[in-house]
Design a protein around this motif. Structure first.
Motif, PDB file in Angstrom:
ATOM      1  N   GLY A 122       0.811  -1.218   0.000  1.00  0.00           N
ATOM      2  CA  GLY A 122       0.000   0.000   0.000  1.00  0.00           C
ATOM      3  C   GLY A 122       0.839   1.259   0.000  1.00  0.00           C
ATOM      4  O   GLY A 122       0.452   2.265   0.595  1.00  0.00           O
ATOM      5  N   GLN A 123       1.976   1.218  -0.698  1.00  0.00           N
ATOM      6  CA  GLN A 123       2.905   2.350  -0.753  1.00  0.00           C
ATOM      7  C   GLN A 123       3.116   2.798  -2.201  1.00  0.00           C
ATOM      8  O   GLN A 123       4.195   2.652  -2.767  1.00  0.00           O
ATOM      9  N   PRO A 124       2.075   3.383  -2.831  1.00  0.00           N
ATOM     10  CA  PRO A 124       2.194   3.738  -4.250  1.00  0.00           C
ATOM     11  C   PRO A 124       3.244   4.815  -4.523  1.00  0.00           C
ATOM     12  O   PRO A 124       3.870   4.796  -5.584  1.00  0.00           O
ATOM     13  N   GLU A 125       3.444   5.734  -3.609  1.00  0.00           N
ATOM     14  CA  GLU A 125       4.455   6.776  -3.854  1.00  0.00           C
ATOM     15  C   GLU A 125       5.859   6.177  -3.886  1.00  0.00           C
ATOM     16  O   GLU A 125       6.685   6.553  -4.722  1.00  0.00           O
ATOM     17  N   GLU A 126       6.127   5.250  -2.975  1.00  0.00           N
ATOM     18  CA  GLU A 126       7.426   4.567  -2.990  1.00  0.00           C
ATOM     19  C   GLU A 126       7.569   3.744  -4.270  1.00  0.00           C
ATOM     20  O   GLU A 126       8.648   3.682  -4.859  1.00  0.00           O
ATOM     21  N   ALA A 127       6.476   3.121  -4.699  1.00  0.00           N
ATOM     22  CA  ALA A 127       6.486   2.345  -5.943  1.00  0.00           C
ATOM     23  C   ALA A 127       6.792   3.251  -7.130  1.00  0.00           C
ATOM     24  O   ALA A 127       7.577   2.893  -8.010  1.00  0.00           O
ATOM     25  N   ARG A 128       6.212   4.438  -7.161  1.00  0.00           N
ATOM     26  CA  ARG A 128       6.475   5.398  -8.259  1.00  0.00           C
ATOM     27  C   ARG A 128       7.940   5.811  -8.288  1.00  0.00           C
ATOM     28  O   ARG A 128       8.541   5.923  -9.358  1.00  0.00           O
ATOM     29  N   LYS A 129       8.515   6.056  -7.117  1.00  0.00           N
ATOM     30  CA  LYS A 129       9.937   6.424  -7.058  1.00  0.00           C
ATOM     31  C   LYS A 129      10.802   5.314  -7.631  1.00  0.00           C
ATOM     32  O   LYS A 129      11.751   5.576  -8.385  1.00  0.00           O
ATOM     33  N   LEU A 130      10.480   4.093  -7.283  1.00  0.00           N
ATOM     34  CA  LEU A 130      11.239   2.961  -7.808  1.00  0.00           C
ATOM     35  C   LEU A 130      11.042   2.817  -9.309  1.00  0.00           C
ATOM     36  O   LEU A 130      11.985   2.513 -10.047  1.00  0.00           O
ATOM     37  N   LEU A 131       9.837   3.055  -9.777  1.00  0.00           N
ATOM     38  CA  LEU A 131       9.556   2.992 -11.210  1.00  0.00           C
ATOM     39  C   LEU A 131      10.378   4.040 -11.955  1.00  0.00           C
ATOM     40  O   LEU A 131      10.958   3.753 -13.010  1.00  0.00           O
ATOM     41  N   GLU A 132      10.457   5.232 -11.419  1.00  0.00           N
ATOM     42  CA  GLU A 132      11.262   6.285 -12.053  1.00  0.00           C
ATOM     43  C   GLU A 132      12.743   5.922 -12.053  1.00  0.00           C
ATOM     44  O   GLU A 132      13.452   6.190 -13.023  1.00  0.00           O
ATOM     45  N   HIS A 133      13.213   5.311 -10.973  1.00  0.00           N
ATOM     46  CA  HIS A 133      14.603   4.858 -10.920  1.00  0.00           C
ATOM     47  C   HIS A 133      14.840   3.817 -12.020  1.00  0.00           C
ATOM     48  O   HIS A 133      15.829   3.888 -12.748  1.00  0.00           O
ATOM     49  N   LEU A 134      13.933   2.872 -12.145  1.00  0.00           N
ATOM     50  CA  LEU A 134      14.047   1.825 -13.158  1.00  0.00           C
ATOM     51  C   LEU A 134      14.027   2.430 -14.564  1.00  0.00           C
ATOM     52  O   LEU A 134      14.767   1.999 -15.445  1.00  0.00           O
ATOM     53  N   ARG A 135      13.215   3.437 -14.770  1.00  0.00           N
ATOM     54  CA  ARG A 135      13.090   4.082 -16.085  1.00  0.00           C
ATOM     55  C   ARG A 135      14.433   4.671 -16.552  1.00  0.00           C
ATOM     56  O   ARG A 135      14.716   4.724 -17.741  1.00  0.00           O
ATOM     57  N   ARG A 136      15.288   5.075 -15.615  1.00  0.00           N
ATOM     58  CA  ARG A 136      16.584   5.680 -15.986  1.00  0.00           C
ATOM     59  C   ARG A 136      17.506   4.717 -16.720  1.00  0.00           C
ATOM     60  O   ARG A 136      18.305   5.146 -17.542  1.00  0.00           O
TER      61      ARG A 136
END
Length: 192
Positions: free
Chosen positions: A149-163
């Motif tokens: 239930g931590q979508p903001e943390e998930a988004r941060k990780l997604l952005e890291h992966l996108r790099r």
């Protein structure tokens, strides 16, 4: 000669012939490391998981300090759907070599299977620390953060992966719907 014949058979895609060579080699030398491990690999490739597991159990009994043998056993057990046993094998592998990133990843998958998301997150942190440019651990970490239930943390990780893995990030974004909705609930334009 049997070892090289088996390798040649594997090279040309004759798995059954390679398996026969490994079996004959093991008749002569029942605890041959290479033959036990290779036999298990071929059996797993053929989806003969029970036989592969038996071969890897022989390997780990004969060579209990070999982290790679325990990892391989865990991997095949996991493929066979025997998650509890796989988790134990991954733990044995990590006790012998804590730098075995694939064992951390395998352990995380087992923990996710059992919905032990906090422990899975810790295992994935170890995995990504050891393999920071491999997308697999980051991908699973996003899934774990969402399960927690931590979508903001998930988004941060997604952005890291996108790099460093934009295609994988795009696939994950599509699967999860992340980044389509901002923190305030507004729909994001996918082109920006």
């Amino acid at each position: 000669m049997l070892k090289w014949r088996a390798v040649l058979c594997l090279t040309v895609g004759r798995d059954q012939a390679a398996l026969a060579c490994f079996d004959r080699l093991l008749q002569r030398r029942p605890l041959d490391r290479h033959a036990l491990a290779s036999r298990a690999h071929v059996l797993a490739k053929m989806a003969r998981y029970d036989a592969a597991i038996a071969s890897l159990q022989q390997f780990t009994t004969a060579w209990p300090r070999e982290a790679a043998g325990w990892f391989n056993l865990g991997f095949v057990l996991q493929r066979a759907g025997r998650h509890d046993e796989a988790g134990t094998a991954f733990l044995y592998a990590l006790a012998r070599d804590a730098r075995l990133d694939r064992a951390w990843y395998g352990l995380a998958l087992v923990l996710m299977q059992h919905r032990q998301f906090l422990q899975a997150l810790e295992a994935l942190k170890q995995n990504t620390a050891l393999q920071p440019l491999s997308p697999h651990g980051w991908y699973r970490m996003v899934q774990v953060r969402l399960a927690l239930g931590q979508p903001e943390e998930a988004r941060k990780l997604l952005e890291h992966l996108r790099r460093f893995e934009p295609r994988v990030a795009a696939q994950l974004e599509s699967e999860t719907g992340l980044n389509r909705v901002t923190a305030t609930g507004a729909v994001c334009d996918a082109t920006h």
